[in-house]
Design a protein around this motif. Sequence first.
Motif, mmCIF file in Angstrom:
data_model
loop_
_atom_site.group_PDB
_atom_site.id
_atom_site.type_symbol
_atom_site.label_atom_id
_atom_site.label_comp_id
_atom_site.label_asym_id
_atom_site.label_seq_id
_atom_site.Cartn_x
_atom_site.Cartn_y
_atom_site.Cartn_z
ATOM 1 N N ASN A 1 -4.316 1.459 -7.384
ATOM 2 C CA ASN A 1 -2.963 1.505 -7.915
ATOM 3 C C ASN A 1 -3.094 0.429 -9.189
ATOM 4 O OD1 ASN A 1 -1.450 2.859 -5.991
ATOM 5 N ND2 ASN A 1 -1.383 1.123 -4.720
ATOM 6 N N ARG A 2 -2.085 -0.406 -9.489
ATOM 7 C CA ARG A 2 -2.209 -1.332 -10.485
ATOM 8 C C ARG A 2 -2.700 -2.526 -10.560
ATOM 9 N NH1 ARG A 2 4.210 -1.010 -12.622
ATOM 10 N NH2 ARG A 2 4.420 1.330 -12.785
ATOM 11 N N MET B 1 0.896 -1.243 0.050
ATOM 12 C CA MET B 1 -0.051 -0.112 -0.019
ATOM 13 C C MET B 1 0.991 1.071 -0.058
ATOM 14 S SD MET B 1 -3.396 -0.931 0.236
ATOM 15 C CE MET B 1 -4.308 -2.262 0.439
ATOM 16 N N PRO B 2 1.535 1.589 -1.012
ATOM 17 C CA PRO B 2 2.480 2.535 -1.034
ATOM 18 C C PRO B 2 1.905 4.071 -0.853
ATOM 19 C CG PRO B 2 2.165 1.732 -3.297
ATOM 20 C CD PRO B 2 1.519 0.968 -2.257
ATOM 21 N N GLY C 1 -11.980 -4.435 -8.968
ATOM 22 C CA GLY C 1 -13.075 -5.093 -8.997
ATOM 23 C C GLY C 1 -12.651 -6.364 -8.109
ATOM 24 N N VAL C 2 -11.601 -6.872 -8.622
ATOM 25 C CA VAL C 2 -11.107 -7.990 -7.681
ATOM 26 C C VAL C 2 -10.788 -7.688 -6.420
ATOM 27 C CG1 VAL C 2 -9.441 -9.679 -7.450
ATOM 28 C CG2 VAL C 2 -10.037 -9.562 -9.926
ATOM 29 N N GLY C 3 -10.121 -6.374 -6.198
ATOM 30 C CA GLY C 3 -9.711 -6.006 -4.906
ATOM 31 C C GLY C 3 -11.012 -5.679 -3.834
ATOM 32 N N THR D 1 -5.730 -4.959 -1.968
ATOM 33 C CA THR D 1 -5.966 -3.765 -2.559
ATOM 34 C C THR D 1 -7.001 -2.578 -1.626
ATOM 35 O OG1 THR D 1 -6.040 -5.012 -4.779
ATOM 36 C CG2 THR D 1 -6.899 -2.578 -4.679
ATOM 37 N N HIS D 2 -6.362 -1.577 -1.674
ATOM 38 C CA HIS D 2 -7.225 -0.598 -1.008
ATOM 39 C C HIS D 2 -8.345 0.070 -2.223
ATOM 40 C CE1 HIS D 2 -8.583 3.060 0.946
ATOM 41 N NE2 HIS D 2 -7.823 3.113 1.822
ATOM 42 N N ILE D 3 -9.622 -0.164 -1.918
ATOM 43 C CA ILE D 3 -10.646 0.175 -2.734
ATOM 44 C C ILE D 3 -10.641 1.644 -3.120
ATOM 45 C CG2 ILE D 3 -11.906 -1.695 -2.053
ATOM 46 C CD1 ILE D 3 -13.696 0.055 -0.453
ATOM 47 N N ASP D 4 -10.063 2.402 -2.629
ATOM 48 C CA ASP D 4 -10.056 3.860 -3.048
ATOM 49 C C ASP D 4 -8.642 4.143 -3.818
ATOM 50 O OD1 ASP D 4 -12.127 5.884 -3.216
ATOM 51 O OD2 ASP D 4 -11.065 7.026 -1.894
#
Length: 393
Positions: free
Chosen positions: A320-321, A257-258, A325-327, A314-317
Motif C-alpha cells: 500500500n502506501r 491491511m485493507p 523495504g521497512v515493512g 506491512t504485507h510484503i506483497d
Amino acid sequence: MELDTKKNSRFLPTIVVVTSLVLMTMLPAYITKSNEIVPIKEPCPRVYMTNTDNTSVENLLRQSIQTFGTIDKGQRYIVYDCSKAKEGVCGGWSDRMSGILSTLVISLLTKRRFLIKHDKPCLIEDYLIPADRFDWRFNKSILLNKTSSYQDLSARKSTNLRKYLSGSLDINTYFEHDVNFVRMNWDFTEEFRKRRNIEDEIPWVTKLKYADMYKQLFNFLFTPSPLFAKALNEVKSQRTRPKIACAHLRVGGNPTMPGDDRRKRLRVDLVWKHFKKLNKRIYDIFIATDAEHVKRMAKKRYPANIIDTPGKITHIDQPNRNDPGVGFLKQLLDFYTLMNCDVLITSESGFSIFAAYLRDTDSDLYCLRSEGIIPCTRYTINDIFPGHFLAPD
C-alpha cells in the motif's frame, strides 16, 4: 511456562523428542557491498542429532547441486524468482518459503543448480545470506549464451505442473531451457511423494515430516546478514527479563491491511487471559500482528513488559502506501523473534506455523482456536488448524 500460581499440568504440552539430521557448521566468507571478504561466525551454531535411517540434507543436496569451484559452462539452472522484473504474486513470507522449498526440490529432480532471485520488495541477501558453503545467490552472468524462460506457477496456475511433479510425465520436458525462472508460492511435497522412485531420488522427501523438512532446509540455506544481525540485536536490547512470551495474531482484512482477505473473528481475549497467568517478573511480551489496534491493546495491557520491532505493519506483497523495504525488515524481525520465544501462541497463519517449525523446542507451544488455546507441537500444528497453509488443497 512459569506461573504466578502453582504449576498446572494442563498447561504443559507433551514433550516430543525430535530425531533430526546433522548440518555441518562452518565459517563461511561473504562478499560485502565494498567487495571485502568477511568471515561470518554464527554465535550459537545449531547441532542436530544424526538420523541413522537417512543421509544428511547437506550431502543429499551436494549429490545433485554443484556448490563449489567455478561454474561449469554446461551448467543448467532452476531459479526461484520473486523479482520486480516479472509479473505475478510472490505472496507473504511463508508463501515464499514454500515456493523456495518446492523450487529447490525441482532442481534436485532435474539435476540443475538451484538459485534464488529475490528483490521484491528488496534484495533478500541484504538480510539473509547463504549459510555454510552453498551459494544460492543469482548472478545475471549465468545468462550469457544460454536460453531462458520464466514461468509463473503461483496460486492456481500450477495445475498442469502437478503431473510432472508426481512423475506422470517427464519433468525435464517441462523445464527445458538452460535457465528456468520459476515463481511459485505453494508447497508441493505431497506431489513429490507420489513419484515412483522418490525414495531413491530424494530420500528425505519421504522420511522427514514437514516441520523437520522446513527447519533443516531453512538453516541449510539462510543465516542473518551482518546488517540483519545488527537489527536483531537492537530488538533484543529491549529485553529486560530472562524469558519472552509471544503471540502471532493474524486478524485478516482490517484498516491496517485493507486489501487482505477477511477472516473469522480472532479471540484475542483468550491470549490476554493466557498471558495474565504469566509471572511478569520473568517474562517480556511480544505480539506480532497484522492489525495496529491489536498492537495498541497489547501495549496498553503490558506497558512495562512489551517489546516491539520498528516500522509500520506491512504485507510484503501488498505494501500500500508504506515503505516496502521497512515493512520487509519488520516482518523478518517479527519472524525471527517468534522463532526464539519461550512461549509461543500461533494463529491460523503460515507465518506463525513456519516460525513454530523452526523453534528448537515444542515446550510451551500453543494454537489459538475459537474454542480456546490448545497445547500443540511442531508435528500436530497442521492437524489442529484446518486447511493447508503451506500447501495447496
